[in-house]
Design an enzyme around this catalytic site. Sequence first.
Site, PDB file in Angstrom:
ATOM      1  N   GLU A 150     -18.715 -37.724  95.306  1.00  0.00           N
ATOM      2  CA  GLU A 150     -19.272 -39.090  95.286  1.00  0.00           C
ATOM      3  C   GLU A 150     -20.361 -39.284  94.247  1.00  0.00           C
ATOM      4  O   GLU A 150     -20.731 -40.415  93.917  1.00  0.00           O
ATOM      5  CB  GLU A 150     -19.853 -39.435  96.663  1.00  0.00           C
ATOM      6  CG  GLU A 150     -18.896 -40.173  97.565  1.00  0.00           C
ATOM      7  CD  GLU A 150     -19.623 -40.843  98.722  1.00  0.00           C
ATOM      8  OE1 GLU A 150     -20.522 -41.673  98.467  1.00  0.00           O
ATOM      9  OE2 GLU A 150     -19.302 -40.508  99.872  1.00  0.00           O
ATOM     10  N   GLU A 167     -18.939 -35.368  99.991  1.00  0.00           N
ATOM     11  CA  GLU A 167     -20.213 -36.042 100.158  1.00  0.00           C
ATOM     12  C   GLU A 167     -21.216 -35.676  99.059  1.00  0.00           C
ATOM     13  O   GLU A 167     -21.898 -36.543  98.527  1.00  0.00           O
ATOM     14  CB  GLU A 167     -20.783 -35.662 101.541  1.00  0.00           C
ATOM     15  CG  GLU A 167     -21.814 -36.596 102.080  1.00  0.00           C
ATOM     16  CD  GLU A 167     -21.377 -38.050 102.066  1.00  0.00           C
ATOM     17  OE1 GLU A 167     -20.271 -38.344 102.551  1.00  0.00           O
ATOM     18  OE2 GLU A 167     -22.142 -38.884 101.560  1.00  0.00           O
ATOM     19  N   SER A 214     -14.164 -16.084  59.614  1.00  0.00           N
ATOM     20  CA  SER A 214     -14.335 -17.121  60.632  1.00  0.00           C
ATOM     21  C   SER A 214     -13.003 -17.780  60.995  1.00  0.00           C
ATOM     22  O   SER A 214     -12.187 -18.088  60.121  1.00  0.00           O
ATOM     23  CB  SER A 214     -15.302 -18.191  60.115  1.00  0.00           C
ATOM     24  OG  SER A 214     -15.190 -19.353  60.899  1.00  0.00           O
ATOM     25  N   ASP A 271     -35.642 -32.404  75.519  1.00  0.00           N
ATOM     26  CA  ASP A 271     -34.264 -31.956  75.673  1.00  0.00           C
ATOM     27  C   ASP A 271     -34.193 -30.796  76.656  1.00  0.00           C
ATOM     28  O   ASP A 271     -33.379 -30.795  77.588  1.00  0.00           O
ATOM     29  CB  ASP A 271     -33.742 -31.535  74.295  1.00  0.00           C
ATOM     30  CG  ASP A 271     -32.247 -31.262  74.283  1.00  0.00           C
ATOM     31  OD1 ASP A 271     -31.493 -32.243  74.411  1.00  0.00           O
ATOM     32  OD2 ASP A 271     -31.851 -30.094  74.155  1.00  0.00           O
ATOM     33  N   HIS A 278     -31.151 -29.992  66.229  1.00  0.00           N
ATOM     34  CA  HIS A 278     -31.954 -29.719  67.421  1.00  0.00           C
ATOM     35  C   HIS A 278     -33.193 -28.976  66.934  1.00  0.00           C
ATOM     36  O   HIS A 278     -33.099 -28.160  66.007  1.00  0.00           O
ATOM     37  CB  HIS A 278     -31.140 -28.890  68.415  1.00  0.00           C
ATOM     38  CG  HIS A 278     -31.861 -28.514  69.669  1.00  0.00           C
ATOM     39  ND1 HIS A 278     -32.745 -29.361  70.323  1.00  0.00           N
ATOM     40  CD2 HIS A 278     -31.831 -27.375  70.416  1.00  0.00           C
ATOM     41  CE1 HIS A 278     -33.203 -28.759  71.410  1.00  0.00           C
ATOM     42  NE2 HIS A 278     -32.669 -27.548  71.486  1.00  0.00           N
ATOM     43  N   GLY A 310     -18.414 -25.919  64.248  1.00  0.00           N
ATOM     44  CA  GLY A 310     -18.140 -26.066  65.674  1.00  0.00           C
ATOM     45  C   GLY A 310     -18.173 -27.527  66.075  1.00  0.00           C
ATOM     46  O   GLY A 310     -17.735 -28.402  65.323  1.00  0.00           O
ATOM     47  N   SER A 311     -18.713 -27.767  67.271  1.00  0.00           N
ATOM     48  CA  SER A 311     -18.731 -29.121  67.825  1.00  0.00           C
ATOM     49  C   SER A 311     -19.382 -30.111  66.850  1.00  0.00           C
ATOM     50  O   SER A 311     -18.768 -31.095  66.433  1.00  0.00           O
ATOM     51  CB  SER A 311     -19.481 -29.089  69.170  1.00  0.00           C
ATOM     52  OG  SER A 311     -19.641 -30.391  69.669  1.00  0.00           O
TER      53      SER A 311
HETATM   54  P1  NAD Z   1     -20.949 -24.652  68.361  1.00  0.00           P
HETATM   55  O1  NAD Z   1     -21.151 -23.445  69.194  1.00  0.00           O
HETATM   56  O2  NAD Z   1     -19.957 -25.688  68.767  1.00  0.00           O
HETATM   57  O3  NAD Z   1     -20.559 -24.240  66.874  1.00  0.00           O
HETATM   58  C1  NAD Z   1     -21.245 -23.279  66.158  1.00  0.00           C
HETATM   59  C2  NAD Z   1     -20.477 -22.829  64.935  1.00  0.00           C
HETATM   60  O4  NAD Z   1     -21.168 -21.736  64.340  1.00  0.00           O
HETATM   61  C3  NAD Z   1     -19.069 -22.340  65.209  1.00  0.00           C
HETATM   62  O5  NAD Z   1     -18.258 -22.769  64.155  1.00  0.00           O
HETATM   63  C4  NAD Z   1     -19.218 -20.817  65.187  1.00  0.00           C
HETATM   64  O6  NAD Z   1     -18.038 -20.191  64.825  1.00  0.00           O
HETATM   65  C5  NAD Z   1     -20.278 -20.657  64.112  1.00  0.00           C
HETATM   66  N1  NAD Z   1     -21.060 -19.411  64.228  1.00  0.00           N
HETATM   67  C6  NAD Z   1     -21.507 -18.822  65.355  1.00  0.00           C
HETATM   68  N2  NAD Z   1     -22.226 -17.733  65.053  1.00  0.00           N
HETATM   69  C7  NAD Z   1     -22.236 -17.634  63.680  1.00  0.00           C
HETATM   70  C8  NAD Z   1     -22.804 -16.738  62.758  1.00  0.00           C
HETATM   71  N3  NAD Z   1     -23.529 -15.677  63.180  1.00  0.00           N
HETATM   72  N4  NAD Z   1     -22.623 -16.972  61.420  1.00  0.00           N
HETATM   73  C9  NAD Z   1     -21.909 -18.026  60.987  1.00  0.00           C
HETATM   74  N5  NAD Z   1     -21.334 -18.918  61.839  1.00  0.00           N
HETATM   75  C10 NAD Z   1     -21.496 -18.716  63.155  1.00  0.00           C
HETATM   76  O7  NAD Z   1     -22.399 -25.288  68.147  1.00  0.00           O
HETATM   77  P2  NAD Z   1     -22.813 -26.840  68.329  1.00  0.00           P
HETATM   78  O8  NAD Z   1     -22.733 -27.203  69.785  1.00  0.00           O
HETATM   79  O9  NAD Z   1     -22.116 -27.655  67.323  1.00  0.00           O
HETATM   80  O10 NAD Z   1     -24.385 -26.755  67.989  1.00  0.00           O
HETATM   81  C11 NAD Z   1     -24.856 -26.739  66.653  1.00  0.00           C
HETATM   82  C12 NAD Z   1     -26.248 -27.352  66.641  1.00  0.00           C
HETATM   83  O11 NAD Z   1     -26.137 -28.717  67.026  1.00  0.00           O
HETATM   84  C13 NAD Z   1     -27.234 -26.710  67.599  1.00  0.00           C
HETATM   85  O12 NAD Z   1     -28.511 -26.738  67.002  1.00  0.00           O
HETATM   86  C14 NAD Z   1     -27.204 -27.625  68.795  1.00  0.00           C
HETATM   87  O13 NAD Z   1     -28.390 -27.605  69.553  1.00  0.00           O
HETATM   88  C15 NAD Z   1     -27.037 -28.968  68.093  1.00  0.00           C
HETATM   89  N6  NAD Z   1     -26.480 -30.049  68.918  1.00  0.00           N
HETATM   90  C16 NAD Z   1     -25.324 -29.867  69.607  1.00  0.00           C
HETATM   91  C17 NAD Z   1     -24.802 -30.921  70.331  1.00  0.00           C
HETATM   92  C18 NAD Z   1     -23.502 -30.793  71.071  1.00  0.00           C
HETATM   93  O14 NAD Z   1     -23.136 -31.706  71.767  1.00  0.00           O
HETATM   94  N7  NAD Z   1     -22.744 -29.707  70.955  1.00  0.00           N
HETATM   95  C19 NAD Z   1     -25.469 -32.167  70.384  1.00  0.00           C
HETATM   96  C20 NAD Z   1     -26.626 -32.328  69.616  1.00  0.00           C
HETATM   97  C21 NAD Z   1     -27.127 -31.249  68.906  1.00  0.00           C
END
Ligand code: NAD
Length: 341
Positions: free
Chosen positions: A231, A227, A51, A191, A108, A26-27
């Site tokens: 802003e 407002e 997936s 956090d 995290h 994911g992200s």
């Molecule tokens: P996300 O939701 O963007 O991505 C999660 C991924 O996991 C996706 O690819 C999803 O398809 C997959 N997934 C979901 N459920 C699943 C399952 N049961 N089995 C296998 N895969 C599965 O998550 P994210 O935002 O990247 O967060 C990941 C970690 O990074 C978390 O611990 C979050 O707290 C931490 N984090 C995120 C950010 C942020 O900006 N997004 C910043 C710092 C830390």
Amino acid sequence: MATLYYEKDADPSLIGNRKVAIIGYGSQGHAHALNLAESGVDVRVGLRNGSESRNKAEEAGLRVRSVAEATSEADVVMILLPDTEQAAVYEEEIAPHLNPGDAILFAHGFNIRFGLIQPPSEVDVAMVAPKGPGHLVRRTYTEGGGVPSLVAVAADPSGKAHELALSYAHAIGATRAGVLDTTFAEETETDLFGEQVVLCGGLTALVQAGYETLVGAGYQPESAYFECLHELKLIVDLMYEQGISGMRFSISDTAEYGDLTRGPRVINQAVRREMGRILEEIRDGSFAEEWVAENASGRTRFTDLRQAGLDHPIETVGAELRSMMPFVTAGKQKIQDVSGG
Ligand code: NAD
Ligand code: MG
């Protein structure tokens, strides 16, 4: 002052000599996997069967395995699943494939801080937490920069967990920006507190209450929106660039006098006491327990509250006004693209 680590403080060969599994794409997952690969690290991505991310990862040239296979192959496992999903996936597909000497990493501290995941004692447990969204972790890396990150160690049977975390941080570009030591407890608690009290919860409630007070007193919703919401960005930009005093330098004396005398009446002793109670609910684990239970029971309360937010009149008037300001909404599509996971 706290110690900050930069490029010269990390040994890239530590992570370079390991086999890394990135669980989730994911992200954060896509950014870590691609940055590590381009830093020459042996990386594979662990995804569930079916997936939707599989094609994306493979098209980007990454090797994709099941979560169990990726964990078996690797000796460093970075868990980048949604925090509420991690414990179940860990139990079923990660824990059975961990070996003594392996390391598991998090971005995290939630699952370790609240005991939802309890790794075996012969495995290193560390955190590398970028202080920014995944798309920036990726983009800054490709531009030669990085996102500042926190590192922490929860278990260190190898005696090398901190150096390994720094080496990993180096490979995702974080040491170009600066890496700071923290603990799983500090990262998790600050956090959650920040997002509940200031950044998300406090801010949205403040904006809505200000809007409702003005509209309730008979002022035009459009005036109240400009407002109390529009802003805000201008003020926050000034604080971001120059601090609170720098912002005050730019506003009128009338605004500044109102700020100094009325601000503490809004955020008064009762509000501060409530902030303390919210912090206590974070620290004693009751917030985590509530959130885990909410997920286990189908998120009905969460869904209702989210809908109530969508139905608030400030959203209707805001959508109309923003449609007349295309320069404001120009970045919107981009944000939706990257937040989709
Ligand atoms: P996300 O939701 O963007 O991505 C999660 C991924 O996991 C996706 O690819 C999803 O398809 C997959 N997934 C979901 N459920 C699943 C399952 N049961 N089995 C296998 N895969 C599965 O998550 P994210 O935002 O990247 O967060 C990941 C970690 O990074 C978390 O611990 C979050 O707290 C931490 N984090 C995120 C950010 C942020 O900006 N997004 C910043 C710092 C830390
Ligand atoms: Mg293994």
